[in-house]
Design an enzyme around this catalytic site. Structure first.
Site, PDB file in Angstrom:
ATOM      1  CB  THR A 110      -0.911  -0.023   1.254  1.00  0.00           C
ATOM      2  OG1 THR A 110      -1.611  -1.272   1.242  1.00  0.00           O
ATOM      3  CG2 THR A 110      -1.882   1.112   1.277  1.00  0.00           C
ATOM      4  CB  CYS A 127      -4.030  -3.456  12.447  1.00  0.00           C
ATOM      5  SG  CYS A 127      -4.868  -3.375  10.879  1.00  0.00           S
ATOM      6  CB  ILE A 183       2.838  -1.230   8.756  1.00  0.00           C
ATOM      7  CG1 ILE A 183       1.350  -0.894   8.581  1.00  0.00           C
ATOM      8  CG2 ILE A 183       3.068  -2.189   9.912  1.00  0.00           C
ATOM      9  CD1 ILE A 183       0.386  -2.012   8.703  1.00  0.00           C
ATOM     10  CB  CYS A 239      -9.881   4.182   8.080  1.00  0.00           C
ATOM     11  SG  CYS A 239      -9.725   2.459   7.783  1.00  0.00           S
TER      12      CYS A 239
HETATM   13  P1  FAD Z   1       2.111  -3.639   3.082  1.00  0.00           P
HETATM   14  O1  FAD Z   1       0.976  -3.180   2.247  1.00  0.00           O
HETATM   15  O2  FAD Z   1       1.918  -4.854   3.912  1.00  0.00           O
HETATM   16  O3  FAD Z   1       3.340  -3.856   2.101  1.00  0.00           O
HETATM   17  C1  FAD Z   1       4.564  -4.371   2.509  1.00  0.00           C
HETATM   18  C2  FAD Z   1       5.269  -4.971   1.316  1.00  0.00           C
HETATM   19  O4  FAD Z   1       6.613  -5.248   1.645  1.00  0.00           O
HETATM   20  C3  FAD Z   1       4.663  -6.279   0.856  1.00  0.00           C
HETATM   21  O5  FAD Z   1       4.525  -6.231  -0.538  1.00  0.00           O
HETATM   22  C4  FAD Z   1       5.683  -7.318   1.297  1.00  0.00           C
HETATM   23  O6  FAD Z   1       5.720  -8.454   0.465  1.00  0.00           O
HETATM   24  C5  FAD Z   1       6.968  -6.524   1.188  1.00  0.00           C
HETATM   25  N1  FAD Z   1       8.068  -7.035   2.008  1.00  0.00           N
HETATM   26  C6  FAD Z   1       8.055  -7.360   3.310  1.00  0.00           C
HETATM   27  N2  FAD Z   1       9.265  -7.774   3.717  1.00  0.00           N
HETATM   28  C7  FAD Z   1      10.074  -7.701   2.634  1.00  0.00           C
HETATM   29  C8  FAD Z   1      11.443  -8.008   2.413  1.00  0.00           C
HETATM   30  N3  FAD Z   1      12.238  -8.459   3.377  1.00  0.00           N
HETATM   31  N4  FAD Z   1      11.937  -7.827   1.176  1.00  0.00           N
HETATM   32  C9  FAD Z   1      11.149  -7.369   0.178  1.00  0.00           C
HETATM   33  N5  FAD Z   1       9.854  -7.069   0.339  1.00  0.00           N
HETATM   34  C10 FAD Z   1       9.316  -7.230   1.549  1.00  0.00           C
HETATM   35  N6  FAD Z   1      -5.989   0.670   6.316  1.00  0.00           N
HETATM   36  C11 FAD Z   1      -6.950   1.483   5.858  1.00  0.00           C
HETATM   37  O7  FAD Z   1      -6.709   2.670   5.737  1.00  0.00           O
HETATM   38  N7  FAD Z   1      -8.180   1.027   5.506  1.00  0.00           N
HETATM   39  C12 FAD Z   1      -8.479  -0.274   5.587  1.00  0.00           C
HETATM   40  O8  FAD Z   1      -9.600  -0.676   5.273  1.00  0.00           O
HETATM   41  C13 FAD Z   1      -7.478  -1.178   6.047  1.00  0.00           C
HETATM   42  N8  FAD Z   1      -7.731  -2.500   6.108  1.00  0.00           N
HETATM   43  C14 FAD Z   1      -6.744  -3.354   6.497  1.00  0.00           C
HETATM   44  C15 FAD Z   1      -7.018  -4.715   6.494  1.00  0.00           C
HETATM   45  C16 FAD Z   1      -6.037  -5.627   6.889  1.00  0.00           C
HETATM   46  C17 FAD Z   1      -6.341  -7.093   6.873  1.00  0.00           C
HETATM   47  C18 FAD Z   1      -4.777  -5.164   7.320  1.00  0.00           C
HETATM   48  C19 FAD Z   1      -3.711  -6.128   7.762  1.00  0.00           C
HETATM   49  C20 FAD Z   1      -4.515  -3.801   7.307  1.00  0.00           C
HETATM   50  C21 FAD Z   1      -5.471  -2.875   6.896  1.00  0.00           C
HETATM   51  N9  FAD Z   1      -5.232  -1.498   6.853  1.00  0.00           N
HETATM   52  C22 FAD Z   1      -6.218  -0.651   6.407  1.00  0.00           C
HETATM   53  C23 FAD Z   1      -3.969  -0.926   7.361  1.00  0.00           C
HETATM   54  C24 FAD Z   1      -2.936  -0.591   6.275  1.00  0.00           C
HETATM   55  O9  FAD Z   1      -3.502   0.316   5.356  1.00  0.00           O
HETATM   56  C25 FAD Z   1      -2.417  -1.814   5.544  1.00  0.00           C
HETATM   57  O10 FAD Z   1      -1.858  -2.745   6.431  1.00  0.00           O
HETATM   58  C26 FAD Z   1      -1.377  -1.458   4.489  1.00  0.00           C
HETATM   59  O11 FAD Z   1      -1.277  -2.518   3.572  1.00  0.00           O
HETATM   60  C27 FAD Z   1       0.013  -1.182   5.057  1.00  0.00           C
HETATM   61  O12 FAD Z   1       0.829  -0.734   4.028  1.00  0.00           O
HETATM   62  P2  FAD Z   1       2.420  -0.932   4.012  1.00  0.00           P
HETATM   63  O13 FAD Z   1       2.886  -0.431   2.698  1.00  0.00           O
HETATM   64  O14 FAD Z   1       3.007  -0.390   5.231  1.00  0.00           O
HETATM   65  O15 FAD Z   1       2.619  -2.521   4.076  1.00  0.00           O
HETATM   66  O1  DCQ Z   2      -5.446   4.195   0.869  1.00  0.00           O
HETATM   67  C1  DCQ Z   2      -6.511   4.055   1.474  1.00  0.00           C
HETATM   68  C2  DCQ Z   2      -6.980   2.748   1.790  1.00  0.00           C
HETATM   69  O2  DCQ Z   2      -6.273   1.658   1.391  1.00  0.00           O
HETATM   70  C3  DCQ Z   2      -5.184   1.273   2.093  1.00  0.00           C
HETATM   71  C4  DCQ Z   2      -8.161   2.583   2.475  1.00  0.00           C
HETATM   72  O3  DCQ Z   2      -8.619   1.348   2.717  1.00  0.00           O
HETATM   73  C5  DCQ Z   2      -9.836   0.975   2.206  1.00  0.00           C
HETATM   74  C6  DCQ Z   2      -8.935   3.718   2.904  1.00  0.00           C
HETATM   75  O4  DCQ Z   2      -9.975   3.561   3.546  1.00  0.00           O
HETATM   76  C7  DCQ Z   2      -7.296   5.200   1.872  1.00  0.00           C
HETATM   77  C8  DCQ Z   2      -6.828   6.543   1.447  1.00  0.00           C
HETATM   78  C9  DCQ Z   2      -8.487   5.036   2.573  1.00  0.00           C
HETATM   79  C10 DCQ Z   2      -9.333   6.193   2.960  1.00  0.00           C
HETATM   80  C11 DCQ Z   2     -10.471   6.420   1.983  1.00  0.00           C
HETATM   81  C12 DCQ Z   2     -11.203   7.708   2.108  1.00  0.00           C
HETATM   82  C13 DCQ Z   2     -12.181   7.720   3.214  1.00  0.00           C
HETATM   83  C14 DCQ Z   2     -12.966   9.015   3.250  1.00  0.00           C
HETATM   84  C15 DCQ Z   2     -13.897   8.923   4.399  1.00  0.00           C
HETATM   85  C16 DCQ Z   2     -14.783  10.139   4.558  1.00  0.00           C
HETATM   86  C17 DCQ Z   2     -15.700   9.849   5.740  1.00  0.00           C
HETATM   87  C18 DCQ Z   2     -16.520  10.992   6.223  1.00  0.00           C
HETATM   88  C19 DCQ Z   2     -17.221  10.590   7.506  1.00  0.00           C
END
Ligand code: FAD
Ligand code: DCQ
Length: 435
Positions: A11, A160, A302, A356
């Site tokens: 992400t 989370c 993260i 979110c």
């Molecule tokens: P990630 O997206 O996990 O990406 C990390 C990348 O690094 C992966 O591609 C992995 O393969 C790679 N990597 C790891 N170690 C290595 C290595 N040693 N060498 C090379 N590559 C490596 N946030 C929201 O805003 N809205 C949501 O609805 C939401 N839902 C979520 C649902 C779930 C199940 C989870 C777990 C999290 C959610 N989150 C959400 C929180 C957050 O947005 C996500 O976890 C997001 O994917 C984190 O982004 P990141 O880039 O930090 O890590």
């Molecule tokens: O990047 C986003 C992401 O993926 C990781 C989500 O997960 C679904 C998100 O929810 C972003 C940017 C979001 C946020 C999306 C916009 C939410 C706007 C909410 C407005 C609410 C008003 C009460």
């Protein structure tokens, strides 16, 4: 010519590669390195875990899309980072030199903290990755054939919580659709949060009321302030504490099918770099996303260390959500570009706004917490069918954006700005300090 390496194509990392290339153009090289050769839209993994989405709906191969934009792609896991030599050693034995490194490696899922909680070992599954979510769906189908007690929630040290609520509500909604809800003898929600809806950020808007009622309406029994200590022979062992952190109850819950969000740590390759990380393996960065120890290493998502919003009786952490991650990415890209172009004074900060969407079956919850720490300027938690539809639309939008190779299109910026949400703090740091 500078070589910028983005480590991790999730992400944070995938938009970072596009933004970095866009910022630097042909004069400099951008390489994206990631353990998997595919992108997954992580927020939709809970859907994969009940079969509402298919893997191909939420994943796609990275290489063709990024190469079209002139970004090199190496689908290899980094085993070690030599920060002194500015070199990354990869799983295939090769190594890559960098001038600037942006770490976006996301979480290591710390199943080892709770014996028996690894999805490969027992009934407790995970929806944190597409692979895990597919496995969870397999186990869920076994449950449908042979129903039993369900436990969903979050482990001690989790940061989370949204996906735990999402998955509980989605599973309840799926069971109802199948006419099977009454076949489940008990459905529990077990969490390390001090109260339902805390979410690692002391709640947002009326998250406490809305999520408490949401679980109640689905007949899900909630247990808060819980420390799960092990999972063994179909039982979850739980220690419940009071607000002072003193044990008030030790009990077990039967579990035929479970899903617990584990605590997160930093991935080993990053955690192993001398002086880079805190004890959890998260990169210690300044407000410009730059490592406090290595000036040419930046980190976003993260992978970075952020302090908890408050100490809770059972440890919990503050979440790093999508918009906050994109804001960190935009700031890191600005600052790396300024470094490369020798504009040393220019520093940009991400806004780290928590915005979110969470899906709850046929409804959803959206929250905006600006800033993450209280007191907040904006503190809204909205619930309704529109959020469910908005999240479905957002998944399609984000995946399309990642295929097109743009990180923050103009209209997105305008839309968010109308809601008072921006990625970057408006003045550069120097002005901020002066004012
Ligand atoms: P990630 O997206 O996990 O990406 C990390 C990348 O690094 C992966 O591609 C992995 O393969 C790679 N990597 C790891 N170690 C290595 C290595 N040693 N060498 C090379 N590559 C490596 N946030 C929201 O805003 N809205 C949501 O609805 C939401 N839902 C979520 C649902 C779930 C199940 C989870 C777990 C999290 C959610 N989150 C959400 C929180 C957050 O947005 C996500 O976890 C997001 O994917 C984190 O982004 P990141 O880039 O930090 O890590
Ligand atoms: O990047 C986003 C992401 O993926 C990781 C989500 O997960 C679904 C998100 O929810 C972003 C940017 C979001 C946020 C999306 C916009 C939410 C706007 C909410 C407005 C609410 C008003 C009460």
């Amino acid at each position: 010519m500078a070589h910028v390496v983005i480590l991790g194509a999730g992400t944070g990392g995938m938009p970072a590669a596009y933004e970095m290339k866009d910022a630097l153009g042909k004069d400099h090289e951008v390489t994206l390195i990631s353990a998997n050769d595919y992108f997954q839209f992580v927020p939709s993994n809970p859907w994969l875990g009940v079969g509402w989405s298919k893997r191909e709906d939420i994943t796609f191969p990275i290489r063709p899309y990024v190469e079209r934009k002139g970004i090199h792609f190496i689908p290899q896991r980094a085993e070690k980072i030599d920060a002194e030599k500015q070199e990354i050693q990869l799983a295939d034995g090769s190594s890559v030199h960098y001038d600037y490194l942006l770490i976006a490696t996301g979480p290591k899922l710390a199943f080892e903290n709770v014996p028996g909680s690894d999805p490969h070992e027992g009934p407790v599954q995970s929806v944190c990755t597409a692979d895990h979510a597919e496995m969870a769906y397999g186990k869920y189908q076994e449950l449908l054939d042979n129903p039993g007690p369900i436990v969903i929630g979050a482990m001690p040290g989790a940061s989370c919580f949204g996906p735990a609520y999402e998955y509980a509500m989605i599973v309840a909604s799926d069971l109802k659709k199948r006419g099977m809800r009454d076949k489940i003898p008990s459905f529990s929600f077990v969490t390390s949060e001090p109260y339902i809806g805390h979410l690692g950020i002391q709640g947002v808007g009326d998250s406490r009321g809305i999520l408490t009622r949401g679980l109640e309406e689905e007949g899900i029994t909630a247990y808060t302030n819980c420390k799960v200590t092990k999972v063994e022979n179909g039982q979850m062992y739980i220690t419940q504490v009071n607000d002072q952190g003193e044990t008030v109850k030790e009990f077990t819950l039967p579990v035929k099918f479970g899903m617990m969000i584990p605590a997160f740590k930093g991935v080993p390759a990053v955690a192993g770099v001398e002086g880079l990380c805190n004890p959890g393996g998260f990169v210690l960065v300044d407000e410009n996303q730059r490592s406090k120890k290595y000036p040419n290493i930046y980190a976003a998502g993260i992978a970075i260390a952020i302090p908890p919003v408050e100490q809770t009786p059972v440890p919990t952490g503050a979440p790093k959500t999508g918009y906050m991650i994109e804001s960190m990415v935009s700031a890191a890209v600005h600052n790396i570009k300024a470094d490369i172009e020798g504009r040393k004074g220019e520093r940009t900060m991400g806004t780290w706004n928590a915005v979110c969407f969470a899906d709850m079956g046929d409804r959803g919850a959206a929250f905006v917490a600006l800033p993450q720490l209280k007191p907040r300027k904006v503190d809204v938690f909205a619930y309704g069918r529109w959020v469910h539809l908005a999240k479905v639309a957002f998944e399609k939008y984000f995946i399309r954006k990642m295929k097109m190779g743009v990180s923050e299109p103009f209209y997105e910026k305008v839309l968010f700005k109308m809601m008072g949400i921006t990625r970057l703090k408006e003045e550069p740091m120097e002005q901020r300090k002066a004012s």
